[in-house]
Write a protein that holds these residues in place. Structure first.
Motif, PDB file in Angstrom:
ATOM      1  N   LEU A 165       0.859  -1.179   0.000  1.00 61.47           N
ATOM      2  CA  LEU A 165       0.000   0.000   0.000  1.00 61.47           C
ATOM      3  C   LEU A 165       0.896   1.230   0.000  1.00 61.47           C
ATOM      4  N   LEU A 166       0.673   2.129  -0.940  1.00 60.45           N
ATOM      5  CA  LEU A 166       1.450   3.358  -1.054  1.00 60.45           C
ATOM      6  C   LEU A 166       0.632   4.511  -0.483  1.00 60.45           C
ATOM      7  N   VAL A 167       1.212   5.220   0.485  1.00 60.38           N
ATOM      8  CA  VAL A 167       0.504   6.316   1.156  1.00 60.38           C
ATOM      9  C   VAL A 167       1.471   7.485   1.353  1.00 60.38           C
ATOM     10  N   PRO A 168       0.943   8.696   1.604  1.00 60.05           N
ATOM     11  CA  PRO A 168       1.824   9.809   1.978  1.00 60.05           C
ATOM     12  C   PRO A 168       2.380   9.564   3.377  1.00 60.05           C
ATOM     13  N   VAL A 169       3.533  10.142   3.674  1.00 58.53           N
ATOM     14  CA  VAL A 169       4.196   9.855   4.947  1.00 58.53           C
ATOM     15  C   VAL A 169       3.367  10.296   6.150  1.00 58.53           C
ATOM     16  N   ILE A 189      -8.844   5.330  -4.394  1.00 58.77           N
ATOM     17  CA  ILE A 189      -7.707   4.772  -5.127  1.00 58.77           C
ATOM     18  C   ILE A 189      -7.784   5.257  -6.572  1.00 58.77           C
ATOM     19  N   PRO A 190      -6.705   5.792  -7.117  1.00 60.92           N
ATOM     20  CA  PRO A 190      -6.728   6.322  -8.487  1.00 60.92           C
ATOM     21  C   PRO A 190      -7.204   5.282  -9.500  1.00 60.92           C
ATOM     22  N   ARG A 191      -7.913   5.769 -10.525  1.00 65.31           N
ATOM     23  CA  ARG A 191      -8.450   4.903 -11.574  1.00 65.31           C
ATOM     24  C   ARG A 191      -7.620   5.076 -12.850  1.00 65.31           C
ATOM     25  N   PHE A 192      -7.334   3.935 -13.513  1.00 56.35           N
ATOM     26  CA  PHE A 192      -6.635   3.958 -14.793  1.00 56.35           C
ATOM     27  C   PHE A 192      -7.625   3.695 -15.920  1.00 56.35           C
ATOM     28  N   GLU A 219      -3.731   8.814 -15.937  1.00 55.59           N
ATOM     29  CA  GLU A 219      -3.253   8.062 -17.095  1.00 55.59           C
ATOM     30  C   GLU A 219      -1.783   7.694 -16.959  1.00 55.59           C
ATOM     31  N   THR A 220      -1.072   8.326 -16.029  1.00 62.01           N
ATOM     32  CA  THR A 220       0.346   8.028 -15.862  1.00 62.01           C
ATOM     33  C   THR A 220       0.648   7.725 -14.400  1.00 62.01           C
ATOM     34  N   LYS A 224      -0.476   9.630 -10.685  1.00 62.24           N
ATOM     35  CA  LYS A 224      -0.959   8.876  -9.528  1.00 62.24           C
ATOM     36  C   LYS A 224      -0.153   9.242  -8.274  1.00 62.24           C
ATOM     37  N   LEU A 225       1.153   9.332  -8.415  1.00 61.22           N
ATOM     38  CA  LEU A 225       1.998   9.673  -7.266  1.00 61.22           C
ATOM     39  C   LEU A 225       1.678  11.060  -6.729  1.00 61.22           C
TER      40      LEU A 225
END
Length: 286
Positions: A165-169, A189-192, A219-220, A224-225
């Motif tokens: 799981l990727l989250v901000p600090v 959660i971002p959608r592609f 799209e990239t 997302k980041l």
């Protein structure tokens, strides 16, 4: 029955695309009078007038309209046949594609060692490029992740990779030893744009059939980041894409209770190249 000249067919498709002899001639790098003669020659071979030229411009005749889709298919088939022949005539060249976070160096190094006569190249691909890059023959083999449309391809799973799981600090879950889907029940959660990829990486639907929380459209990977760093979303990512080392404002947490990511080697179906076969074998035994 007269055989069609593929060169003339290509000229016809170019004129049909522009409906203007001058612009078509410029694209083909030939003189306009010469192009007109070539089209007349093709019309003689076909046995029908393909274009009408009037004061209002150039337009396809009914015969031209009927001929056009077949002409485009002929040109496409000719290009594919040429590419296949050239690939077979150059068995000492292979281009290996790979996507983010995947290291192909050991397999490529081994292939160069066992086939010192080979020209082995590598090409980084975006997350959604491997399939088209293979079909377009920009690469001959690829190491990437599922999901992937597999028709026309040979796909072999090499190994599994945990999901994180990727989250901000500053996120409420940052620093935990692990999390589950229940911990992110309401997290966007971002959608592609790719439906299969989107459903897989958002785990949608969730166990029990409930939908995954919605999130911003991206799209990239970079977009997302940015959403995650801004605190507007979290994301499920492969372990190899841990970004904490490159973005100090993001951190990852092991995600338990979910299916791992699958790393695969992909080649074109029925590709008989000895180098492609050697690369597949090397990737599967590495």
């Amino acid at each position: 029955m007269t055989d069609l000249d593929i060169r003339l067919v290509r000229y016809f498709t170019t004129v049909a695309s522009h409906l203007h002899y001058g612009r078509a001639a410029a694209e083909l790098h030939i003189a306009q009078p010469s192009l007109s003669r070539q089209i007349s020659q093709l019309e003689a071979q076909v046995g029908a007038r393909l274009f009408d030229r009037t004061r209002q411009g150039t337009r396809l005749t009914e015969a031209g309209e009927a001929f056009l889709p077949h002409a485009r298919a002929l040109v496409r088939s000719a290009r594919q046949a040429t590419a296949a022949a050239r690939a077979a005539a150059r068995p000492t060249r292979i281009t290996v594609g790979y996507t983010a976070g995947l290291i192909v160096t050991p397999v490529v190094r081994n292939l160069r060692h066992t086939h010192p006569d080979a020209d082995v190249r590598t090409l980084h691909l975006k997350w959604n490029e491997p399939r088209q890059a293979l079909l377009d023959r920009r690469v001959d083999a690829a190491i990437t992740r599922l999901p992937l449309q597999t028709d026309g391809l040979d796909v072999t799973v090499l190994y599994d990779e945990p999901k994180m799981l990727l989250v901000p600090v500053g996120h409420r879950l940052a620093g935990k030893e692990s999390v589950t889907l229940d911990d992110i029940e309401g997290e966007p959660i971002p959608r592609f744009p790719d439906p299969e990829w989107d459903a897989y990486w958002r785990i949608d639907p969730r166990p029990g059939g409930r939908p995954a929380p919605d999130g911003p459209s991206v799209e990239t990977i970079e977009d997302k980041l940015e959403y995650i760093a801004a605190g507007q979303a979290v994301a499920i990512i492969p372990a190899a894409l841990h970004t904490g080392g490159t973005r100090p404002d993001l951190t990852t947490i092991p995600l338990h209770g979910v299916e791992p990511s699958h790393i695969v080697v992909v080649t074109r179906a029925a590709d008989s190249s000895r180098l492609v076969a050697a690369f597949r074998t090397s990737a599967m035994t590495a």
